[in-house]
Motif scaffolding. Structure first.
Motif, PDB file in Angstrom:
ATOM      1  N   ASP A 200     -10.930   8.515  -7.184  1.00 45.43           N
ATOM      2  CA  ASP A 200     -10.947   7.996  -5.604  1.00 45.43           C
ATOM      3  C   ASP A 200     -11.256   7.036  -6.043  1.00 45.43           C
ATOM      4  OD1 ASP A 200      -9.418   9.927  -5.036  1.00 45.43           O
ATOM      5  OD2 ASP A 200     -10.693  11.238  -4.088  1.00 45.43           O
ATOM      6  N   ARG A 201     -12.418   6.385  -7.027  1.00 46.67           N
ATOM      7  CA  ARG A 201     -13.187   5.584  -6.668  1.00 46.67           C
ATOM      8  C   ARG A 201     -12.710   3.687  -6.542  1.00 46.67           C
ATOM      9  NH1 ARG A 201     -19.020   5.847 -10.402  1.00 46.67           N
ATOM     10  NH2 ARG A 201     -19.641   7.705  -9.588  1.00 46.67           N
ATOM     11  N   SER A 202     -10.830   4.032  -7.285  1.00 47.39           N
ATOM     12  CA  SER A 202     -10.554   3.094  -7.257  1.00 47.39           C
ATOM     13  C   SER A 202      -9.759   2.852  -5.830  1.00 47.39           C
ATOM     14  CB  SER A 202      -9.382   2.887  -8.904  1.00 47.39           C
ATOM     15  OG  SER A 202      -9.770   3.336  -9.782  1.00 47.39           O
ATOM     16  N   LEU A 203      -9.398   3.778  -5.123  1.00 46.82           N
ATOM     17  CA  LEU A 203      -8.684   3.464  -4.392  1.00 46.82           C
ATOM     18  C   LEU A 203      -9.480   2.412  -3.602  1.00 46.82           C
ATOM     19  CD1 LEU A 203      -7.035   6.859  -3.611  1.00 46.82           C
ATOM     20  CD2 LEU A 203      -6.163   4.886  -4.490  1.00 46.82           C
ATOM     21  N   GLU A 204     -11.139   3.149  -3.665  1.00 50.70           N
ATOM     22  CA  GLU A 204     -12.298   2.811  -2.536  1.00 50.70           C
ATOM     23  C   GLU A 204     -12.295   1.474  -2.889  1.00 50.70           C
ATOM     24  OE1 GLU A 204     -17.020   3.038  -1.778  1.00 50.70           O
ATOM     25  OE2 GLU A 204     -15.745   4.291  -3.303  1.00 50.70           O
ATOM     26  N   ALA A 205     -12.417   0.830  -4.132  1.00 50.53           N
ATOM     27  CA  ALA A 205     -12.636  -0.793  -4.307  1.00 50.53           C
ATOM     28  C   ALA A 205     -11.042  -1.621  -3.982  1.00 50.53           C
ATOM     29  CB  ALA A 205     -12.175  -0.805  -6.154  1.00 50.53           C
ATOM     30  N   MET A 206      -9.726  -0.929  -3.360  1.00 46.78           N
ATOM     31  CA  MET A 206      -8.354  -1.561  -3.345  1.00 46.78           C
ATOM     32  C   MET A 206      -8.402  -1.380  -1.683  1.00 46.78           C
ATOM     33  SD  MET A 206      -5.536   0.548  -5.539  1.00 46.78           S
ATOM     34  CE  MET A 206      -5.891   1.249  -6.700  1.00 46.78           C
ATOM     35  N   SER A 207      -9.849  -0.844  -1.155  1.00 49.96           N
ATOM     36  CA  SER A 207      -9.676  -0.962   0.558  1.00 49.96           C
ATOM     37  C   SER A 207      -9.454  -2.792   0.744  1.00 49.96           C
ATOM     38  CB  SER A 207     -11.101  -0.025   1.100  1.00 49.96           C
ATOM     39  OG  SER A 207     -11.860  -0.634   0.259  1.00 49.96           O
ATOM     40  N   GLY A 208     -10.321  -3.472  -0.059  1.00 51.15           N
ATOM     41  CA  GLY A 208     -10.262  -4.679   0.077  1.00 51.15           C
ATOM     42  C   GLY A 208      -9.378  -6.139   0.284  1.00 51.15           C
ATOM     43  N   LEU A 209      -8.584  -5.206  -0.354  1.00 52.71           N
ATOM     44  CA  LEU A 209      -6.904  -6.149  -0.820  1.00 52.71           C
ATOM     45  C   LEU A 209      -6.335  -6.156   0.583  1.00 52.71           C
ATOM     46  CD1 LEU A 209      -6.049  -4.513  -4.429  1.00 52.71           C
ATOM     47  CD2 LEU A 209      -8.084  -6.661  -2.934  1.00 52.71           C
ATOM     48  N   LEU A 210      -6.644  -5.928   1.191  1.00 55.13           N
ATOM     49  CA  LEU A 210      -5.493  -6.329   2.638  1.00 55.13           C
ATOM     50  C   LEU A 210      -4.311  -6.820   2.626  1.00 55.13           C
ATOM     51  CD1 LEU A 210      -8.907  -7.391   4.625  1.00 55.13           C
ATOM     52  CD2 LEU A 210      -8.527  -5.227   4.344  1.00 55.13           C
ATOM     53  N   ASP A 211      -3.587  -8.097   1.152  1.00 54.63           N
ATOM     54  CA  ASP A 211      -2.734  -8.407   2.143  1.00 54.63           C
ATOM     55  C   ASP A 211      -1.888  -7.231   1.345  1.00 54.63           C
ATOM     56  OD1 ASP A 211      -2.803 -10.868   3.677  1.00 54.63           O
ATOM     57  OD2 ASP A 211      -3.895 -11.828   2.155  1.00 54.63           O
ATOM     58  N   LEU A 212      -1.972  -6.212   0.464  1.00 55.59           N
ATOM     59  CA  LEU A 212      -1.134  -5.588  -0.293  1.00 55.59           C
ATOM     60  C   LEU A 212      -0.305  -5.246  -0.082  1.00 55.59           C
ATOM     61  CD1 LEU A 212      -2.155  -5.244  -3.397  1.00 55.59           C
ATOM     62  CD2 LEU A 212      -3.041  -2.860  -2.426  1.00 55.59           C
ATOM     63  N   ARG A 213       0.971  -4.842  -0.382  1.00 57.50           N
ATOM     64  CA  ARG A 213       2.136  -4.323  -0.013  1.00 57.50           C
ATOM     65  C   ARG A 213       2.818  -3.400  -0.781  1.00 57.50           C
ATOM     66  NH1 ARG A 213       1.449  -9.385   2.264  1.00 57.50           N
ATOM     67  NH2 ARG A 213       2.324  -9.711   4.056  1.00 57.50           N
ATOM     68  N   ARG A 214       2.703  -3.429  -2.467  1.00 60.76           N
ATOM     69  CA  ARG A 214       3.078  -2.433  -3.383  1.00 60.76           C
ATOM     70  C   ARG A 214       1.845  -2.133  -4.103  1.00 60.76           C
ATOM     71  NH1 ARG A 214       6.246  -6.363  -2.227  1.00 60.76           N
ATOM     72  NH2 ARG A 214       5.475  -7.666  -4.057  1.00 60.76           N
ATOM     73  N   LEU A 215       1.586  -0.578  -3.918  1.00 61.48           N
ATOM     74  CA  LEU A 215       1.139   0.570  -4.273  1.00 61.48           C
ATOM     75  C   LEU A 215       1.646   0.978  -5.758  1.00 61.48           C
ATOM     76  CD1 LEU A 215      -2.424   0.361  -5.426  1.00 61.48           C
ATOM     77  CD2 LEU A 215      -2.522   1.833  -3.132  1.00 61.48           C
ATOM     78  N   ASP A 216       1.407   1.102  -6.594  1.00 61.85           N
ATOM     79  CA  ASP A 216       1.726   2.143  -7.525  1.00 61.85           C
ATOM     80  C   ASP A 216       0.328   2.822  -8.343  1.00 61.85           C
ATOM     81  OD1 ASP A 216       3.110   3.480  -9.382  1.00 61.85           O
ATOM     82  OD2 ASP A 216       4.235   2.358 -10.013  1.00 61.85           O
ATOM     83  N   LEU A 217       0.826   4.586  -8.010  1.00 61.86           N
ATOM     84  CA  LEU A 217      -0.505   4.681  -8.478  1.00 61.86           C
ATOM     85  C   LEU A 217       0.152   6.492  -8.501  1.00 61.86           C
ATOM     86  CD1 LEU A 217      -2.788   5.246  -5.120  1.00 61.86           C
ATOM     87  CD2 LEU A 217      -3.146   3.580  -7.117  1.00 61.86           C
ATOM     88  N   SER A 218       1.367   6.491  -9.414  1.00 64.12           N
ATOM     89  CA  SER A 218       1.989   7.431  -9.646  1.00 64.12           C
ATOM     90  C   SER A 218       1.126   8.145 -11.434  1.00 64.12           C
ATOM     91  CB  SER A 218       3.665   7.302 -10.328  1.00 64.12           C
ATOM     92  OG  SER A 218       3.816   5.858 -11.251  1.00 64.12           O
ATOM     93  N   GLN A 219       1.408   9.057 -11.286  1.00 62.72           N
ATOM     94  CA  GLN A 219       0.471   9.811 -12.182  1.00 62.72           C
ATOM     95  C   GLN A 219      -0.541   9.773 -12.614  1.00 62.72           C
ATOM     96  OE1 GLN A 219       2.609  10.146 -16.374  1.00 62.72           O
ATOM     97  NE2 GLN A 219       4.222   8.702 -15.312  1.00 62.72           N
TER      98      GLN A 219
END
Length: 861
Positions: free
Chosen positions: A427-446
């Motif tokens: 979940d720490r990685s998800l917290e780091a992604m919280s600032g990528l405000l332009d993100l449109r595609r995110l793959d977290l599978s597996q």
């Protein structure tokens, strides 16, 4: 869009070459299905019953049939073999039987690339960009990139760098490119300060003598030295290994850019603070020592930095990055790089990527690093100063840690991020992604360690359009609730993949709120037919649905609820004829997957005679009860492009109806009931892929297949093909992948015929009578990357000779090898403590996901 299930290889009926047809044993476990599928890839024969499957599976694990990764780079002397002086023609883009002469420019480029290893030094700087692009394109297309050719390009401005097809890619490739890269006249005094604060410079710190002893040349820096510096007591740590500190204030309010006493916890102390390198905001980092030497007046606000480009200089002709006294030399080699493709470079590590940090990748837009197992985190700092970077793919980088995601969290221009299969992320990685405000595609599978609570950090990503959470088994209905309640989700989110997540009927209430969904994957979720049907009725924009492995999911009628669907996958969902009967009209459906469902000829007749699916283009009927009687109905689907009849009750007699399918380019007829007589009906079809793996095709049938000149993929492993059949197949110039395993009549003479297939990339001759003496015929296959020879007699180890004779070869599969032969091979470590699943993942390459998933199923059962 056919899913993973559509390519699964299950156990066959009558598996041996002489075996007779029998009914399919559906009771076999997923593990043994996976074992048989692995056997098919390796060239292992099929078995009569599940006990033999189990025996073969155990035998394989005990013997460890070896897969040698030819990880050494292409020798310089072999590059000339890749450029045949007589190859003065180009194939036609659509018709492989036609060709046209190469232009004079292309011939000159080929001649230059052929002699590139013999140059004493580097190509001259300031070559025209179109010339550089042609050279790089030629080296990439011929898989002729190695350390020598990379070093020769170090004075050139590269637009793209694609090493996905190059052999033996490792850290030295990037070191060769960057260590002597062009910095105008190159001041290679870039250094790193391990003492904390800003890199040592009297301009910035005002006291260079206190830190001058800790400078390390970047060109010769080892990653271990960096680790030791990070761990040292006198190091003022800004390590990203502590995620919590990454969101602390980078400087004290009384500090600033000139205060080295307080370090930024987000960045290693070898880096200046982010404000120093920002183009517009504090979002990037650097590894360079400034070249300015005048006194620094501490600014109130840092001035925006600019890339001055080639021609702008600091008095010595060097292009610079920055403004005023805060200027940095720019590496011309990588400054214009827009695409970096390192996919499959398993020997590439953080040490190699850090070489790119010697200069900002200002033009970089796309970075593809899939299956780079050596990357963990620090190397991602190379991309922290790429203001145009919008796509990063790190799929299946299985050693990737949260630190890597933190290090790219400064790339606020990112719109697409793929970390699927990176199972160390939390979940720490998800917290780091919280600032990528332009993100449109995110793959977290597996990403198995991600939980419902981690999804809360995605709440600020208002523009997110595609979210993949497949096989994240800790995601439940509560996580779906969090997603549905986040701002703008009901409007922006268009793709949601929840395969094998713990989603139940209770979660469907939240799913209904995502009104803009177009693509939904609920493979393996515990849902009822009625509840799902009610939710689908409210998702009016849905055009793709994967409900595979959901038993009885079509039990209630969905008619009128899925009229907009273009793709429907129902494999392994116990769909019956009576369920299909409830569908009366699906006007937009283009792809239908009924793999391993309990349907027969009646269901096909209903779909065709009642015009239920008038626009169908892809139909998967693998392992169903379809017979020859249904083929006349299938032939009425004039728009079919892909058809799978894998182990149906279809014989050669039924194939005559398929001759009218003029658009068919992919056909799977893997069955013991198919023989030579049926193939003559297929000879005029525009097929590109033909699967006859366990069929009873002989040399006569090969003469019919040889008339299909458009074929690029062919599988014939039924045991009836001999040397004459190889001669027929050798006339199909477009072939790129050929499997002739299990045909014991094929000898070295047949292998010699196959040497005419100049476009061949993958060849499987396992369990034939081919010996090591046949390898001399393959030196002309300049595009061959994979060669399987399981069960063949190898008098001498062919690895060393093949590395020179077939320079592009990357994978050689053998058995009868000695104990010193590595399972994975040179440069790829296999730890005995690693799980079997990871071992299968390496062994099967691109098909590893399906196998690992089936392996999970077997463990659970």
């Amino acid at each position: 869009m056919m899913g993973n299930c559509s390519v699964r290889r299950r156990n066959r009926r009558g598996g041996s070459a002489e075996g007779s047809s029998s009914t399919c044993n559906r009771s076999r476990t997923s593990m043994f299905r996976s074992a048989a599928r692995f056997g098919r890839l390796c060239g292992v024969g099929d078995d009569e019953d599940s006990s033999e499957d189990e025996e073969n599976f155990g035998t394989w694990k005990a013997n460890k049939a070896t897969r040698h990764a030819i990880d050494s780079e292409i020798p310089n002397q072999s590059i000339s073999h890749l450029y045949n002086p007589d190859d003065n023609y180009e194939p036609h883009p659509t018709n492989p039987t036609l060709r046209s002469p190469k232009s004079l420019t292309e011939l000159c480029v080929d001649a230059l690339c052929r002699s590139l290893p013999d140059l004493n030094g580097e190509l001259p700087p300031h070559l025209p960009q179109d010339v550089v692009d042609r050279i790089v394109k030629s080296l990439t297309a011929h898989a002729a990139l190695n350390c020598t050719t990379m070093r020769a390009l170090s004075n050139c401005e590269l637009g793209t760098l694609c090493l996905a097809d190059a052999r033996g890619v490792n850290d030295e490739f990037l070191m060769a490119l960057c260590s002597s890269g062009s910095f105008g006249h190159r001041d290679r005094s870039a250094s790193i300060d391990h003492s904390g604060g800003i890199p040592d410079s009297p301009d910035l710190v005002g006291n260079s003598s206190a830190h001058s002893s800790s400078l390390i040349e970047l060109d010769s820096m080892e990653l271990d030295e960096l680790d030791e510096a990070v761990d040292s007591e006198d190091y003022d740590s800004r390590s990203t290994s502590s995620f919590v500190s990454a969101y602390s204030s980078p400087f004290k309010s009384t500090g600033g850019i000139g205060d080295p006493g307080e370090s930024s916890p987000l960045l290693p102390s070898v880096l200046p603070p982010p404000e120093f390198f920002s183009l517009s905001s504090p979002s990037s980092t650097t590894w360079l020592k400034p070249i300015a030497r005048g006194p620094l007046i501490q600014p109130q606000m840092p001035a925006p930095l600019q890339y001055r480009g080639i021609g702008a200089s600091q008095g010595n002709g060097s292009p610079t990055f920055g403004s005023g006294s805060l200027s940095f030399p720019i590496n011309n080699t990588t400054a214009s790089l827009t695409l970096l493709d390192l996919r499959g470079s398993q020997r590439m590590s953080d040490r190699g990527l850090i070489q790119l940090a010697s200069s900002p990748l200002l033009a970089l837009e796309v970075a593809k690093l899939d299956n780079c197992h050596g990357i963990t985190g620090k190397g991602m700092l190379a991309f922290s100063r790429s203001p145009r970077l919008h796509t990063i793919s790190l799929a299946n980088c299985r050693r990737l840690t949260d630190e890597a995601v933190v290090n790219i969290s400064h790339c606020t221009s990112l719109t697409s991020l793929n970390v699927g299969g990176c199972r160390c992320l939390t979940d720490r990685s998800l917290e780091a992604m919280s600032g990528l405000l332009d993100l449109r595609r995110l793959d977290l599978s597996q990403c198995d360690l991600i939980t419902d609570d981690g999804l809360i950090f995605l709440g600020e990503l208002d523009l997110l359009e595609e979210l993949s959470l497949g096989w994240c088994r800790l995601i439940s209905d509560y996580g779906l609730k969090i997603i549905s309640e986040q701002r703008n989700r009901s409007i922006a989110l268009k793709t949601l993949r929840l395969a094998r997540c713990a989603i139940t009927n209770d979660g469907l209430d939240y799913l209904e709120q995502l009104q803009s969904l177009e693509d939904l994957d609920i493979n393996g979720c515990s849902l009822s037919s009625t509840a799902l049907g009610e939710s689908l009725e409210k998702l009016t924009n849905l055009n793709s649905l994967d409900a595979s492995h959901c038993p009885g999911i079509l039990r209630s009628s969905w008619q009128g609820k899925i009229n907009n669907l273009k793709s429907l996958e129902l494999c392994y969902s116990v769909v019956k004829d009576s369920h299909i009967a409830r569908l009366s009209y699906l006007p937009n459906l283009q792809e239908l997957n009924l793999d391993s469902c309990l349907i027969g000829d009646w269901a096909i007749a209903h779909l065709v005679d009642n015009d239920v699916v008038p626009g169908l283009e892809v139909l998967n009927l693998a392992d169903t009860q379809i017979s020859d009687n249904a083929m006349s109905k299938v032939a009425k689907l004039a728009g079919l492009r892909s058809l799978s009849l894998f182990y149906c009750n279809v014989s050669s007699r039924g194939l005559r109806h398929l001759a009218s399918l003029e658009k068919l380019d992919s056909l799977n007829l893997d069955s013991r009931d198919i023989g030579d007589e049926g193939l003559r009906y297929l000879r005029n079809l525009p097929l590109k892929s033909l699967d006859l793996f366990s069929s009873r095709v002989t040399d006569l049938g090969c003469s019919y297949i040889a008339k299909i000149k458009t074929l690029t993929t062919l599988q014939l492993a039924g045991g009836g093909v001999g040397d004459l059949g190889c001669a027929h197949i050798a006339t199909i110039d477009a072939l790129e992948s050929l499997n002739l395993s299990q045909n014991e009549s094929i000898t070295n003479r047949g292998a010699a015929s196959l040497a005419a297939l100049s476009n061949l990339r993958a060849l499987n001759l396992s369990n034939t009578r081919v010996t090591s003496n046949a390898l001399k015929f393959f030196h002309g296959l300049s595009k061959l990357q994979s060669l399987a020879l399981y069960g063949c007699i190898m008098e001498d180890s062919p690895i060393e000779s093949l590395q020179d004779e077939v320079p592009t070869l990357r994978c050689l599969r053998l058995n009868n090898a000695n104990d010193n032969d590595g399972v994975i091979g040179i440069g790829h470590d296999y730890d005995s403590e690693d799980s079997d699943e990871e071992y299968y993942e390496d062994e099967l390459g691109g098909e590893a996901d399906d196998l690992s998933m089936e392996y999970h199923d077997a463990e659970e059962s």
